[in-house]
Design a protein around this motif. Sequence first.
Motif, mmCIF file in Angstrom:
data_model
loop_
_atom_site.group_PDB
_atom_site.id
_atom_site.type_symbol
_atom_site.label_atom_id
_atom_site.label_comp_id
_atom_site.label_asym_id
_atom_site.label_seq_id
_atom_site.Cartn_x
_atom_site.Cartn_y
_atom_site.Cartn_z
ATOM 1 N N SER A 71 10.727 1.469 -69.000
ATOM 2 C CA SER A 71 9.472 0.364 -69.664
ATOM 3 C C SER A 71 10.336 -1.379 -69.621
ATOM 4 C CB SER A 71 10.165 0.686 -71.055
ATOM 5 O OG SER A 71 9.425 -0.125 -72.551
ATOM 6 N N TRP A 72 8.486 -1.682 -69.123
ATOM 7 C CA TRP A 72 8.792 -2.590 -68.870
ATOM 8 C C TRP A 72 8.794 -3.363 -70.314
ATOM 9 C CZ3 TRP A 72 5.770 -6.894 -71.185
ATOM 10 C CH2 TRP A 72 4.387 -5.879 -72.467
ATOM 11 N N GLN A 73 8.811 -2.727 -71.417
ATOM 12 C CA GLN A 73 8.722 -4.097 -73.111
ATOM 13 C C GLN A 73 10.376 -3.879 -73.460
ATOM 14 O OE1 GLN A 73 6.716 -0.742 -72.831
ATOM 15 N NE2 GLN A 73 5.372 -1.551 -74.210
ATOM 16 N N ILE A 74 11.558 -2.552 -72.801
ATOM 17 C CA ILE A 74 12.976 -3.116 -73.470
ATOM 18 C C ILE A 74 13.313 -2.354 -72.065
ATOM 19 C CG2 ILE A 74 12.377 -2.688 -75.550
ATOM 20 C CD1 ILE A 74 12.911 -0.124 -75.197
ATOM 21 N N GLY A 75 13.757 -1.627 -70.919
ATOM 22 C CA GLY A 75 13.626 -2.030 -69.813
ATOM 23 C C GLY A 75 13.597 -0.147 -70.000
ATOM 24 N N SER A 76 14.052 0.925 -70.688
ATOM 25 C CA SER A 76 14.081 1.813 -70.475
ATOM 26 C C SER A 76 13.229 2.187 -71.970
ATOM 27 C CB SER A 76 14.920 3.058 -70.595
ATOM 28 O OG SER A 76 15.696 3.908 -69.869
ATOM 29 N N PHE A 77 12.780 3.744 -72.125
ATOM 30 C CA PHE A 77 12.886 4.430 -73.592
ATOM 31 C C PHE A 77 14.592 5.323 -73.086
ATOM 32 C CE2 PHE A 77 8.488 3.416 -73.422
ATOM 33 C CZ PHE A 77 8.587 2.491 -74.755
ATOM 34 N N GLY A 78 14.726 5.613 -72.315
ATOM 35 C CA GLY A 78 16.133 6.528 -72.410
ATOM 36 C C GLY A 78 15.877 7.449 -71.503
ATOM 37 N N ALA A 79 16.598 9.109 -71.687
ATOM 38 C CA ALA A 79 16.793 9.804 -70.475
ATOM 39 C C ALA A 79 15.797 10.903 -71.230
ATOM 40 C CB ALA A 79 17.092 10.165 -70.250
ATOM 41 N N ILE A 80 14.834 11.856 -70.312
ATOM 42 C CA ILE A 80 14.514 13.369 -71.044
ATOM 43 C C ILE A 80 15.594 13.889 -70.507
ATOM 44 C CG2 ILE A 80 12.473 14.452 -70.824
ATOM 45 C CD1 ILE A 80 10.598 12.678 -71.462
ATOM 46 N N ALA A 135 22.869 -5.810 -76.679
ATOM 47 C CA ALA A 135 23.095 -4.286 -77.221
ATOM 48 C C ALA A 135 21.884 -4.107 -78.003
ATOM 49 C CB ALA A 135 24.140 -4.601 -78.345
ATOM 50 N N TRP A 136 21.662 -4.779 -79.018
ATOM 51 C CA TRP A 136 20.684 -4.776 -79.712
ATOM 52 C C TRP A 136 19.129 -3.648 -79.178
ATOM 53 C CZ3 TRP A 136 17.148 -8.828 -82.899
ATOM 54 C CH2 TRP A 136 16.171 -8.209 -83.288
ATOM 55 N N ALA A 137 18.837 -4.251 -77.668
ATOM 56 C CA ALA A 137 18.417 -3.121 -76.571
ATOM 57 C C ALA A 137 18.551 -1.806 -76.765
ATOM 58 C CB ALA A 137 17.886 -4.375 -75.389
ATOM 59 N N GLY A 138 19.639 -0.800 -76.123
ATOM 60 C CA GLY A 138 20.443 -0.718 -76.335
ATOM 61 C C GLY A 138 20.700 -0.016 -77.557
ATOM 62 N N LEU A 139 20.330 -0.650 -79.158
ATOM 63 C CA LEU A 139 20.521 0.851 -80.117
ATOM 64 C C LEU A 139 18.921 0.650 -80.238
ATOM 65 C CD1 LEU A 139 23.080 -1.718 -82.469
ATOM 66 C CD2 LEU A 139 22.911 0.340 -81.612
ATOM 67 N N LEU A 140 17.958 -0.159 -79.858
ATOM 68 C CA LEU A 140 17.056 0.457 -80.145
ATOM 69 C C LEU A 140 16.395 1.397 -79.397
ATOM 70 C CD1 LEU A 140 13.458 -0.331 -81.337
ATOM 71 C CD2 LEU A 140 13.628 -2.374 -78.979
ATOM 72 N N ILE A 141 16.558 1.960 -77.951
ATOM 73 C CA ILE A 141 16.534 3.043 -77.217
ATOM 74 C C ILE A 141 16.655 4.235 -77.515
ATOM 75 C CG2 ILE A 141 17.292 3.638 -75.018
ATOM 76 C CD1 ILE A 141 17.199 1.244 -74.200
ATOM 77 N N ASN A 142 18.410 3.863 -78.916
ATOM 78 C CA ASN A 142 18.859 4.914 -79.500
ATOM 79 C C ASN A 142 18.220 5.811 -80.776
ATOM 80 O OD1 ASN A 142 21.502 6.115 -78.102
ATOM 81 N ND2 ASN A 142 21.444 3.904 -77.548
ATOM 82 N N ALA A 143 17.953 4.125 -80.918
ATOM 83 C CA ALA A 143 16.350 4.639 -82.677
ATOM 84 C C ALA A 143 15.227 5.530 -82.521
ATOM 85 C CB ALA A 143 16.847 3.066 -83.196
ATOM 86 N N ILE A 144 15.001 4.591 -80.922
ATOM 87 C CA ILE A 144 13.583 5.662 -80.176
ATOM 88 C C ILE A 144 13.781 6.974 -80.417
ATOM 89 C CG2 ILE A 144 12.236 3.265 -80.127
ATOM 90 C CD1 ILE A 144 12.816 3.829 -77.375
ATOM 91 N N ASN A 145 14.935 7.265 -79.566
ATOM 92 C CA ASN A 145 15.239 8.868 -79.516
ATOM 93 C C ASN A 145 15.552 9.894 -80.385
ATOM 94 O OD1 ASN A 145 15.284 9.541 -75.988
ATOM 95 N ND2 ASN A 145 15.383 7.372 -76.163
ATOM 96 N N SER A 146 16.089 8.641 -81.753
ATOM 97 C CA SER A 146 16.104 8.891 -83.244
ATOM 98 C C SER A 146 14.966 9.840 -83.526
ATOM 99 C CB SER A 146 17.659 9.147 -83.425
ATOM 100 O OG SER A 146 18.338 8.305 -82.658
ATOM 101 N N ILE A 147 13.987 9.495 -83.438
ATOM 102 C CA ILE A 147 13.088 9.236 -84.130
ATOM 103 C C ILE A 147 12.432 11.205 -84.939
ATOM 104 C CG2 ILE A 147 10.228 9.778 -84.381
ATOM 105 C CD1 ILE A 147 11.243 6.710 -83.106
ATOM 106 N N PRO A 148 12.945 11.466 -85.676
ATOM 107 C CA PRO A 148 12.861 12.690 -86.219
ATOM 108 C C PRO A 148 11.432 13.740 -85.438
ATOM 109 C CG PRO A 148 12.098 11.848 -87.980
ATOM 110 C CD PRO A 148 13.008 11.097 -87.031
ATOM 111 N N ILE A 196 25.049 1.537 -72.181
ATOM 112 C CA ILE A 196 24.527 2.722 -73.781
ATOM 113 C C ILE A 196 23.734 3.467 -73.847
ATOM 114 C CG2 ILE A 196 23.546 2.150 -76.074
ATOM 115 C CD1 ILE A 196 24.060 -1.322 -75.396
ATOM 116 N N ILE A 197 22.614 3.450 -72.263
ATOM 117 C CA ILE A 197 22.269 4.510 -72.064
ATOM 118 C C ILE A 197 23.226 5.724 -71.588
ATOM 119 C CG2 ILE A 197 20.163 5.296 -70.895
ATOM 120 C CD1 ILE A 197 18.900 2.389 -71.272
#
Length: 545
Positions: free
Chosen positions: A334-343, A429-442, A307-308
């Motif tokens: 991220s040890w909590q959800i695996g990753s915070f995505g990418a910069i 899949a929920w973890a992947g959605l959460l990673i996308n969601a936190i990167n979609s924070i305005p 997903i990432i």
Amino acid sequence: MSSSLPSQAAAAAAAYGCFHRFLLASRTLPSRSGGAGRARSLTLTLRSLPLVGHRPRSRRVACQAMTETDPEGNGDDEEKEEFRNDASSPSVDSAAEQNGSAESDSNIDNKDETSNAELLGSSDTQNIDGDATATNDTQENVEVVEVASGSPLPGMRQQLDDSVRIPKATIDILKDQVFGFDTFFVTSQEPYEGGVLFKGNLRGKPAKSFEKITNRLQNKFGDEYKLFLLVNPEDEKPVAVVIPRQTLQPETTAVPEWFAAAAFGLVTIFTLLLRNVPVLQNNLLSTFDNLELLKDGLSGALVTGLIIGVHEIGHILAARDSGIKLGVPYFVPSWQIGSFGAITRIVNIVRNREDLLKLAAAGPLAGFSLGFVLLLLGFILPPSDGLGLVIDPTVFHESFLVGGLAKLLLGDALKEGTQLSINPLVLWAWAGLLINAINSIPAGQLDGGRVAFAMWGRKISARLSSVTIGLLGISALFSDVAFYWVVLIFFLQRGPIAPLSEEITDPENNYISIGVTILLLGLLVCLPYPFPFDPSQLTNLDFDL
């Protein structure tokens, strides 16, 4: 400006830049006590447009103001004087033209009086003697003013040097031949780094005017200068900034990007594996003594990592379509959800807000789409081993989107206080959605922050970003994921988005719809599900009341 113009028009054109700005911003303008040749003492505070994402530096710029009478007097020759700075090695040259006589005092009210001022600066200038030297014909005043400075481009920095500053003759050509009544009518100008900031009235559609100005700039000077058409945050009016391309150099790092990105990627793979092994999560110190257990988290790491990866591929494809160059992505562990995505750093200048919206929305759109499909499959398909993962249904209260889908698809089987066996694909899949969601924070330079800026402009998105970071800080008191994420945003991603080539034109409505959808999906994933899964609990609550 040019000796071929009529005398009065020439003087007025030469005075157009600095003197007009003096009239708009001066605090005091003492009345003249002498003849037409006396100069006025002007004070000015220059403000640089806050276009930058870096901390402003302080620069000194010298403004020389003087007056010039109508050349129809006694025909005195032009006089030129040089002002040199004794405190620094670079010299500050300024030229003044003066024609006038005692006879011109009697009919001065019937003649146009013009002023000529040249903005000159040096990065090494520290002090310029501003004492006025008064004579019967001429009085000149040199004043040092502070001008904020910094790099206006993403991943770029300006190499400031006097040899690459825009000369006065070029500024006149820009005002008279590059800008115009049909595109952008210049009313005043201010120094901006090695370039010039022009204020004025924008004519026609911003995109078409920008294209015309860019073509004229290209025809006159080739690739020597870069144009920005922006919005002044102080009065919400258009401004144009012209900067020498020679001053813009790619940003370099001490460590090669690919090396640092590879190191972050390896750590992220480790945390993705660790996140899917509950035994190791309960005792992190035992991880290195039981590395063989990491293979149990391979399936979950692959799904979340997929997903990432699709998220980043979406960015890459959109960037290629829009002509945007991206740096190497840095995956954040991220040890909590695996990753915070990418910069991912934007290397070049984005053309307009629509291109930025395409780039920013493409990643979350791809990640949300794949994550949503895998989440549905997890709810529908039975576990491969027939047992699945036993969980407490109350976990679904942590997400409005996931909890709503669970209630819709599982029905009465979903009750608080009872154990539920589900396909582990749901959590992956929920973890992947959460990673996308936190990167979609305005907020800041996250995907969501860029989406908000592209849709609503710099001023509104900056306010929304401040509110969002504040709310995220409050939620950090109750969630460790929110705590680490707000720290990451504050130190790495909270800076303002660098200026685009043209920021005035709004994106098309269909792209705005996609952007709003991205922000709503991120909100639905992050917000909790407030309703009980068992309707009987709601009925019992009514009786108790």
